[in-house]
Design a protein around this motif. Structure first.
Motif, PDB file in Angstrom:
ATOM      1  N   GLY A 160     115.306  17.089  85.911  1.00 45.40           N
ATOM      2  CA  GLY A 160     114.154  16.367  85.626  1.00 45.40           C
ATOM      3  C   GLY A 160     112.913  17.132  85.961  1.00 45.40           C
ATOM      4  N   ASN A 161     112.470  17.383  86.950  1.00 44.01           N
ATOM      5  CA  ASN A 161     111.193  17.755  87.698  1.00 44.01           C
ATOM      6  C   ASN A 161     110.788  19.449  86.866  1.00 44.01           C
ATOM      7  OD1 ASN A 161     110.352  15.506  88.682  1.00 44.01           O
ATOM      8  ND2 ASN A 161     110.814  15.992  90.660  1.00 44.01           N
ATOM      9  N   LEU A 162     111.758  19.925  86.874  1.00 46.93           N
ATOM     10  CA  LEU A 162     111.547  21.573  86.470  1.00 46.93           C
ATOM     11  C   LEU A 162     111.307  21.554  84.741  1.00 46.93           C
ATOM     12  CD1 LEU A 162     111.386  24.416  87.033  1.00 46.93           C
ATOM     13  CD2 LEU A 162     113.568  24.880  86.590  1.00 46.93           C
ATOM     14  N   GLY A 163     111.960  20.690  84.327  1.00 50.39           N
ATOM     15  CA  GLY A 163     111.825  20.260  82.876  1.00 50.39           C
ATOM     16  C   GLY A 163     110.424  19.831  82.608  1.00 50.39           C
ATOM     17  N   LEU A 164     109.820  18.924  83.439  1.00 50.05           N
ATOM     18  CA  LEU A 164     108.565  18.169  83.313  1.00 50.05           C
ATOM     19  C   LEU A 164     107.731  19.505  83.218  1.00 50.05           C
ATOM     20  CD1 LEU A 164     108.260  15.008  85.373  1.00 50.05           C
ATOM     21  CD2 LEU A 164     108.095  15.488  82.901  1.00 50.05           C
ATOM     22  N   GLU A 191     111.016  10.445  78.687  1.00 52.85           N
ATOM     23  CA  GLU A 191     110.171   9.996  77.551  1.00 52.85           C
ATOM     24  C   GLU A 191     108.742  10.881  77.776  1.00 52.85           C
ATOM     25  OE1 GLU A 191     110.334   5.841  78.429  1.00 52.85           O
ATOM     26  OE2 GLU A 191     112.398   5.684  77.767  1.00 52.85           O
ATOM     27  N   ARG A 192     108.360  11.330  79.146  1.00 53.02           N
ATOM     28  CA  ARG A 192     107.131  11.740  79.192  1.00 53.02           C
ATOM     29  C   ARG A 192     107.161  13.138  78.209  1.00 53.02           C
ATOM     30  NH1 ARG A 192     103.202  11.316  83.378  1.00 53.02           N
ATOM     31  NH2 ARG A 192     101.885  13.271  83.600  1.00 53.02           N
ATOM     32  N   LEU A 193     108.023  13.894  78.497  1.00 54.14           N
ATOM     33  CA  LEU A 193     108.478  15.085  77.668  1.00 54.14           C
ATOM     34  C   LEU A 193     108.342  15.001  76.069  1.00 54.14           C
ATOM     35  CD1 LEU A 193     110.981  16.839  80.000  1.00 54.14           C
ATOM     36  CD2 LEU A 193     108.449  17.619  79.399  1.00 54.14           C
ATOM     37  N   ARG A 194     109.107  13.839  75.765  1.00 50.69           N
ATOM     38  CA  ARG A 194     109.117  13.694  74.384  1.00 50.69           C
ATOM     39  C   ARG A 194     107.823  13.462  73.812  1.00 50.69           C
ATOM     40  NH1 ARG A 194     114.725  10.980  74.962  1.00 50.69           N
ATOM     41  NH2 ARG A 194     115.943  12.713  74.312  1.00 50.69           N
ATOM     42  N   LYS A 195     106.893  12.702  74.674  1.00 47.02           N
ATOM     43  CA  LYS A 195     105.545  12.347  74.085  1.00 47.02           C
ATOM     44  C   LYS A 195     104.572  13.628  73.850  1.00 47.02           C
ATOM     45  CE  LYS A 195     104.980   7.809  75.989  1.00 47.02           C
ATOM     46  NZ  LYS A 195     104.776   7.244  77.269  1.00 47.02           N
ATOM     47  N   ARG A 196     104.867  14.591  74.575  1.00 43.85           N
ATOM     48  CA  ARG A 196     104.429  16.173  74.506  1.00 43.85           C
ATOM     49  C   ARG A 196     105.033  16.787  73.370  1.00 43.85           C
ATOM     50  NH1 ARG A 196     100.740  17.062  79.475  1.00 43.85           N
ATOM     51  NH2 ARG A 196     100.614  15.364  80.395  1.00 43.85           N
ATOM     52  N   GLY A 197     106.064  16.340  72.625  1.00 44.96           N
ATOM     53  CA  GLY A 197     106.578  17.401  71.647  1.00 44.96           C
ATOM     54  C   GLY A 197     107.626  18.206  72.172  1.00 44.96           C
TER      55      GLY A 197
END
Ligand SMILES: *Cc1c(COP(=O)(O)O)cnc(C)c1O
Length: 440
Positions: A160-164, A191-197
């Protein structure tokens, strides 16, 4: 089936019983860990992050006030200290290193993850002849460089967090980005990541299998860089810069660190990169005056098992544990061998914590200090009591010749590693659970 190596019978008993305990590292101080890796690399990584700062300030408005430096405050925590340690004698002072509030990534992953993406970016721009010595790092945000980056993908496997951290940084520079998420990963992080493409690939397996899948995909594509959480030296060095920053904060606060004024640092551990990098940097700066302990969930104590076992890779499954924990940032079945090797002579010990305590402390941190953290970030809170009020802690103080006079001067730092971006609803559920557990 069971590779017992040198795990003692009593260690296996405690591990399999999910009993929170403190393991002391018998190899602490034996040989020189820093000889395996040039400590000058820590200072170099710090210098590089300073050079990247104007670029970061341009890309992330929230960094304008710090001039592009991503750093967290060192907080006093008198209320929490009273809650955790009561009237124990010679307890020294308790502080919090508040990485849960790190801007941009919201966790300890900010330093390592963002550093590695920046290093890749710099290298690609140089190779393409678009960056020269003496250039400002903001060149990396110019149109021709962004066009170059658009042809490359940065990938990572993560709970999770490394991905963010990687996803947000890669997307900000114009890279394509793929994050392989393990089963524990929280929906809001995806979802937070998908929002940023960012492309999020969901895996039904654990962290190790998400990393393996990402590594394999990247190996087949020369224009894809895989940030390898189990093996990356750049990631490790990015994390280590925290030590330089902490030293400056201690100095500014007038806090001495030496044999008479020991420093104890407690850091939650997953695969090991973040706590390992911080420890490497701190041992380089403070030597024997600093004592670093890692914290792991009782069902995912991968670094403890690795360090206590010996040389070959050991996963927690091999001793019958299941990697079940609400601490998604720490849900890792096997430690990084790179980090375990570097930590062998440096880390003082590893302790384990039960999930119910993570929630209780999450509630406590809100009540005592008005801080909002995620469950993984509270694991360190067990540390000081283990040191001051357990047989193993007493044994450690004896071995290190830390008498009451020294302990009364000690500084204990709890590293709160993540939480800034946890959605309110999610946080409320954690909080309520912690409240319920605290009142029973
Ligand atoms: C990743 C993480 C850690 C541990 O870092 P590792 O490099 O995996 O050991 C600790 N706390 C939080 C909140 C994390 O996300």
């Amino acid at each position: 089936m069971v590779k017992q190596n040198s795990l003692s019978k009593s260690a296996l008993f405690l591990l399999r019983g999910h009993t929170p305990w403190l393991w002391l590292n018998p190899n602490l101080g034996r040989g020189n860990g820093s000889s395996q890796l040039d400590v000058a690399l820590v200072a170099r990584a710090g210098g590089k992050l300073d050079w990247f700062a104007p670029l970061l300030a341009q890309l992330f408005p929230e960094l304008q006030s710090s001039g592009g430096i991503i750093e967290s405050p060192l907080l006093s925590a008198a209320n929490l200290q009273r809650q955790l340690l009561g009237n124990l004698p010679a307890q020294g002072r308790l502080l919090l290193k508040a990485d849960h509030s790190l801007p941009v990534a919201g966790s300890v992953k900010a330093r390592g993850g963002i550093y590695e993406v920046l290093v890749i970016a710099e290298k690609l721009a140089r190779e393409a002849g678009l960056l020269a010595d003496g250039d400002n790092a903001r060149v990396l945000n110019s149109a021709p460089v962004r066009e170059l980056f658009a042809g490359y993908t940065v990938a990572v496997g993560s709970t999770g967090n490394l991905g963010l951290s990687i996803g947000v940084m890669a997307a900000a520079l114009g890279f394509k980005s793929v994050v392989h998420m393990s089963a524990e990963a929280k929906q809001w992080k995806k979802e937070r990541l998908r929002k940023r493409g960012v492309t999020v690939v969901e895996h039904s397996g654990d962290y190790a299998s998400a990393v393996a899948a990402g590594r394999e995909q990247a190996a087949a594509d020369p224009r894809m860089h895989f940030v390898d959480d189990e093996n990356s030296l750049d990631l490790f060095l990015g994390y280590s810069v925290a030590a330089l920053r902490l030293k400056a904060q201690l100095t500014a606060a007038g806090i001495a660190v030496d044999r008479e004024n020991p420093l104890f640092v407690y850091i939650p551990c997953g695969v090991g990169g973040a706590p390992g990098g911080i420890t490497f940097g701190l041992k380089y700066l403070f030597g024997d005056a600093v004592h670093c302990f890692f914290a792991e969930p009782v069902d995912s104590p991968c670094m403890l098992v690795q360090l206590a076992s010996g040389k070959t890779s050991v996963s927690i499954y091999e001793i019958g544990l299941g990697n079940n924990t609400e601490a998604d940032g720490l849900a890792v079945p096997a430690a990084s061998l790179l980090v375990a090797g570097l930590m062998r002579p440096l880390v003082a010990g590893v302790f384990t914590v039960a999930d119910r305590d993570l929630f209780r402390w999450l509630y406590q941190l809100q009540k005592s200090e008005n801080l909002k953290v995620e469950p993984s970030a509270t694991a360190a809170l067990a540390g000081p009591r283990f040191l001051l009020d357990s047989d193993a802690g007493e044994e450690y103080r004896k071995r290190q010749r830390l008498d009451n006079a020294a302990m009364a001067n000690a500084t204990h730092i709890l590293w709160t590693t993540g939480g800034a971006f946890v959605p309110e609803e999610e946080y409320q559920a954690f909080f309520n659970k912690g409240k319920e557990l605290s009142n029973n």
